[in-house]
Structures are given as C-alpha cells and as structure tokens.
Design an enzyme around this catalytic site. Structure first.
Site, PDB file in Angstrom:
ATOM      1  N   CYS A 121       0.819  -1.222   0.000  1.00 29.93           N
ATOM      2  CA  CYS A 121       0.000   0.000   0.000  1.00 29.93           C
ATOM      3  C   CYS A 121       0.850   1.268   0.000  1.00 29.93           C
ATOM      4  CB  CYS A 121      -0.935   0.015   1.200  1.00 29.93           C
ATOM      5  SG  CYS A 121      -1.985  -1.436   1.267  1.00 29.93           S
ATOM      6  N   HIS A 262      -3.335   7.024   2.593  1.00 30.25           N
ATOM      7  CA  HIS A 262      -3.801   5.697   2.190  1.00 30.25           C
ATOM      8  C   HIS A 262      -5.127   5.391   2.881  1.00 30.25           C
ATOM      9  CE1 HIS A 262      -4.181   1.619   1.231  1.00 30.25           C
ATOM     10  NE2 HIS A 262      -3.801   1.155   2.411  1.00 30.25           N
ATOM     11  N   ASN A 292     -10.403  -0.174   0.464  1.00 25.33           N
ATOM     12  CA  ASN A 292      -8.942  -0.034   0.482  1.00 25.33           C
ATOM     13  C   ASN A 292      -8.400  -0.673  -0.798  1.00 25.33           C
ATOM     14  OD1 ASN A 292      -6.202  -0.629   0.814  1.00 25.33           O
ATOM     15  ND2 ASN A 292      -6.369  -1.067   2.987  1.00 25.33           N
TER      16      ASN A 292
HETATM   17  N1  COA Z   1     -18.271  -9.313  10.084  1.00 24.40           N
HETATM   18  C1  COA Z   1     -18.701  -9.620  11.326  1.00 24.40           C
HETATM   19  N2  COA Z   1     -17.870 -10.019  12.307  1.00 24.40           N
HETATM   20  C2  COA Z   1     -16.561 -10.110  12.022  1.00 24.40           C
HETATM   21  C3  COA Z   1     -16.054  -9.800  10.749  1.00 24.40           C
HETATM   22  C4  COA Z   1     -16.962  -9.390   9.755  1.00 24.40           C
HETATM   23  N3  COA Z   1     -16.580  -9.076   8.506  1.00 24.40           N
HETATM   24  N4  COA Z   1     -14.712  -9.972  10.759  1.00 24.40           N
HETATM   25  C5  COA Z   1     -14.393 -10.381  11.997  1.00 24.40           C
HETATM   26  N5  COA Z   1     -15.519 -10.466  12.756  1.00 24.40           N
HETATM   27  C6  COA Z   1     -15.633 -10.839  14.160  1.00 24.40           C
HETATM   28  C7  COA Z   1     -14.486 -11.716  14.630  1.00 24.40           C
HETATM   29  O1  COA Z   1     -14.737 -13.071  14.362  1.00 24.40           O
HETATM   30  C8  COA Z   1     -14.470 -11.416  16.101  1.00 24.40           C
HETATM   31  O2  COA Z   1     -15.501 -12.154  16.707  1.00 24.40           O
HETATM   32  P1  COA Z   1     -15.330 -12.737  18.211  1.00 24.40           P
HETATM   33  O3  COA Z   1     -15.154 -11.528  19.096  1.00 24.40           O
HETATM   34  O4  COA Z   1     -16.584 -13.463  18.428  1.00 24.40           O
HETATM   35  O5  COA Z   1     -14.121 -13.590  18.152  1.00 24.40           O
HETATM   36  C9  COA Z   1     -14.861  -9.945  16.190  1.00 24.40           C
HETATM   37  O6  COA Z   1     -15.539  -9.651  14.947  1.00 24.40           O
HETATM   38  C10 COA Z   1     -13.682  -9.024  16.348  1.00 24.40           C
HETATM   39  O7  COA Z   1     -12.680  -9.412  15.404  1.00 24.40           O
HETATM   40  P2  COA Z   1     -11.381  -8.571  15.194  1.00 24.40           P
HETATM   41  O8  COA Z   1     -10.563  -9.207  14.120  1.00 24.40           O
HETATM   42  O9  COA Z   1     -10.746  -8.319  16.516  1.00 24.40           O
HETATM   43  O10 COA Z   1     -12.015  -7.221  14.647  1.00 24.40           O
HETATM   44  P3  COA Z   1     -11.400  -5.819  14.615  1.00 24.40           P
HETATM   45  O11 COA Z   1     -12.116  -4.895  15.499  1.00 24.40           O
HETATM   46  O12 COA Z   1      -9.893  -5.861  14.740  1.00 24.40           O
HETATM   47  O13 COA Z   1     -11.741  -5.391  13.122  1.00 24.40           O
HETATM   48  C11 COA Z   1     -10.587  -5.182  11.030  1.00 24.40           C
HETATM   49  C12 COA Z   1     -11.219  -6.140  12.033  1.00 24.40           C
HETATM   50  C13 COA Z   1      -9.984  -5.986   9.906  1.00 24.40           C
HETATM   51  C14 COA Z   1     -11.685  -4.275  10.486  1.00 24.40           C
HETATM   52  C15 COA Z   1      -9.528  -4.330  11.771  1.00 24.40           C
HETATM   53  O14 COA Z   1      -8.668  -5.176  12.508  1.00 24.40           O
HETATM   54  C16 COA Z   1      -8.703  -3.508  10.833  1.00 24.40           C
HETATM   55  O15 COA Z   1      -9.195  -2.659  10.131  1.00 24.40           O
HETATM   56  N6  COA Z   1      -7.365  -3.694  10.836  1.00 24.40           N
HETATM   57  C17 COA Z   1      -6.470  -2.956   9.983  1.00 24.40           C
HETATM   58  C18 COA Z   1      -6.508  -3.571   8.615  1.00 24.40           C
HETATM   59  C19 COA Z   1      -5.832  -2.703   7.567  1.00 24.40           C
HETATM   60  O16 COA Z   1      -5.877  -1.507   7.623  1.00 24.40           O
HETATM   61  N7  COA Z   1      -5.239  -3.379   6.603  1.00 24.40           N
HETATM   62  C20 COA Z   1      -4.645  -2.777   5.484  1.00 24.40           C
HETATM   63  C21 COA Z   1      -3.369  -2.138   5.816  1.00 24.40           C
HETATM   64  S1  COA Z   1      -2.783  -1.316   4.441  1.00 24.40           S
END
Ligand code: COA
Length: 335
Positions: A121, A262, A292
C-alpha cells in the site's frame, strides 16, 4: 533517508484514474458472508467498493493501462515525451512483462523505460519519491507514476475478516522537471520493517506460510492479514510518519492544506486526524465508496481531488501511506 531539494524542481502536470464499473456493497457481502453492513461500517467506514470482472479479463494491468491513458488525455501529454513509467502494485497478473511496460505500450509511450515497484500500500508514495528524485537531478524530464491494484483477485471471499476491507482501483500522475527547485517534493521518507511481515502477506508457496498460519484454510494466492496487529501498527506509524514530516521539513502543519493518505480504514484515518487536530476538510476520504485499494488508493484520491479542484497551485500537500512489508512512506509537496 532524506535529501533537501536540490537542482531542479518538479511539477504535477496532471492526474488520471480508473475504477471498475462493478460494485460490491456491504449488502452484497451480507449475502455471501456471516457479516453485516453495520459491523463493516462501524469497524472500517466502508459502504461499498469497486471490483473488476475477473471472468471478463479485468485486473490490475487493465486498470493501470486505463489510468495512465486517462492521465495522458487529461494533461494532453504527448506519450512519446514520457521517459519513464513506474507502476506500484502487489497484484500484477504477470511479473514479466511488468504492468508498467504494458501501460506504457497501451498509451504509446515508446520512449519510456518502465518498471513495477512492490511496496504494497506504500508503493505509490515510494514511486512519487523516486520519480521526484530522478526529475530533480535533471536526468529525466517527464515521468508517469501509477498505483494499480485489483485486490479482489487475491481475496478469499469466504474469509470475512479480510475480504470486506478491499476494493480495486488505479490512479496515475504525470510529473515534469521544472526550473524552480522550490516546487515538488520538499521532504520525503520511506521505511520498511519485516520483523512483523506475517501480519500482512500474499503467499504463493506453502513453504512461505508462517507457522502461526499453517492451519489457516485460506488458499495460496490469497491475502492473509492479522487485522488487529496491522491496526496497531497503522495507528502508531501513520501518526509518527506525519509528525516526522512536519518536524524534519520545518513546515507548520497548519500550512499543509491537504493530507492525502492511504485509505486503509476510516478508524485509522480518523484517529490520526483527531490526534493532529486537523479539520475534516483537510483529510480526504473516499474509503466509504471504494474500500482499500492498496497502491491504487492514494493516486485515486489525488485524481478525485484534482478533478474536484481541491488541490491548488501554491499549496502544500502531504502524502502518507503504510502497508505490507511492513512499509511506510511520506512525501510532502509544494504544488
Ligand atoms: N463481520 C462480522 N464479524 C466479524 C467480521 C466481519 N466481517 N470480521 C471479523 N468479525 C468478528 C471476529 O470473528 C471477532 O468475533 P469474536 O469476538 O466473536 O471472536 C470480532 O468480529 C472481532 O474481530 P477482530 O478481528 O478483533 O475485529 P477488529 O475490530 O480488529 O476489526 C478489522 C477487524 C480488519 C476491520 C480491523 O482489525 C482492521 O481494520 N485492521 C487494519 C486492517 C488494515 O488496515 N489493513 C490494510 C493495511 S494497508
């Protein structure tokens, strides 16, 4: 590493972009995944995204060709004047020839060298920094930098924690060497730290899959991400990169008219904006509409802003990116 502006300056001649026609909304994802529009919007700020029609041959190369063609047309550039085409991408369908070669050929840039650049990215901002440096030295007069990624082609749409985040897009900018050295990139930084590379990677061989993911069912060729780890890195690094650019350049943050960052996740962008005390109008956001799109994200923002008259001659803008590698980059421009 940074260098004070020297030699010649650099001007943004103009921009272009390309996004696929096809949309993939949160409602569409609700039909194939155990997820909800509310969850996705709360955690990421994304409502919908654009995705290529892979079955019809859509992909990164096509998007790169179209965005460069759009930049050439918008600027009425004679493609034969382009001396170098750089394409930042992590999703090229072919490694040889490069997507940059294909895009250069597509527009008739027969005098241009061409290569692809892989910094996930951060790739487009890496490309901007490299192009600015070459143009300042006076060895090149006109360079096109493209960022192009078709992330939908490397996603497992049964994996809800990754697939909801990404979309496909490409943007391109045409840069030219000018006499005034005060124009162009006045501060740049690029960095990489692979000590935590396992939190965002795209494996093509089983041997490269780290122990922690050995039992992960995602197929090779699909993006793997530890969202929480990436989130922690991004929140910290995003702010640190901006603070570094402000401190090292000596430019007051109030004198930067736009932060072009980004589009990783709205929460990450908002966290930095609030900590820096910036007004919403100074931090461009389109992630709600396009998701993204990795290396395509910043040049698409730049083209949308340019077409909307949101960036003007005489202003300072700061590009900031971070991503897989893990990598990061900043580029502060005097327009
Ligand atoms: N829909 C519903 N629930 C979801 C889900 C979805 N699409 N994806 C994950 N979950 C659930 C998980 O299973 C977890 O459930 P649990 O508590 O029962 O175990 C819960 O939601 C929390 O999961 P988690 O992975 O901790 O979520 P989060 O708050 O970290 O959000 C992202 C996930 C991916 C949105 C977040 O981590 C994020 O944006 N990270 C940065 C990613 C990024 O910017 N990447 C590119 C870099 S260039």
């Amino acid at each position: 590493m940074t260098q004070p502006p020297a030699g010649r300056g650099v001007r943004i001649v103009g921009t272009g972009s390309s996004v696929p026609d096809q949309t993939l909304s949160n409602a569409d994802l609700e039909k194939i995944l155990d997820t909800s529009d509310e969850w996705i919007q709360q955690r990421t700020g994304i409502k919908t995204r654009r995705v290529v029609d892979k079955a019809a041959g859509g992909g990164t190369i096509g998007l790169a060709c179209n965005s460069l063609a759009s930049a050439v047309a918008n600027t009425q550039t004679d493609p034969k004047d382009l001396e170098l085409v750089i394409c930042a991408s992590v999703t090229q369908e072919m490694h040889c020839p490069s997507a940059a070669c294909r895009a250069a050929h597509h527009v008739g840039a027969t005098n241009a060298a061409a290569f692809d650049l892989g910094a996930a990215c951060s790739g487009f901002v890496y490309g901007l920094n490299i192009a600015d440096t070459l143009l300042r030295q006076g060895r090149y007069k006109k360079i096109a930098v493209i960022g192009s990624d078709a992330m939908s082609t490397v996603l497992d749409y049964s994996e809800r924690s990754v697939s909801i985040l990404f979309g496909d897009a490409s943007g391109a900018v045409i840069l030219e060497s000018v006499e005034d050295p005060s124009l162009g990139c006045i501060y740049q930084s690029m960095g990489a730290d692979a000590s935590n590379w396992q939190c965002l990677y795209l494996p093509t061989r089983q041997v490269d899959v780290p122990e922690v993911d050995k039992d992960n069912p995602i197929a090779l060729g699909n993006l793997r991400m530890n969202g929480r780890e990436v989130f922690k890195f991004a929140v910290k690094k995003f702010l640190a990169v901006i603070e570094d650019a402000v401190e090292q350049s000596g430019v007051n943050i109030d004198d930067i008219s736009q932060l072009i960052c980004h589009q990783s996740n709205l929460r990450i962008i908002e966290s930095a904006r609030e900590k820096l005390g910036l007004e919403k109008e100074r931090v461009y956001v389109n992630i709600d509409r396009v998701g993204n799109s990795s290396a395509g994200s910043i040049p698409l923002c730049l083209d949308e802003m340019n077409q909307a008259g949101k960036i003007k001659k005489g202003e300072k803008v700061l590009f900031v990116a971070f991503g897989g590698g893990l990598t990061w980059a900043s580029s502060l421009w005097q327009l």
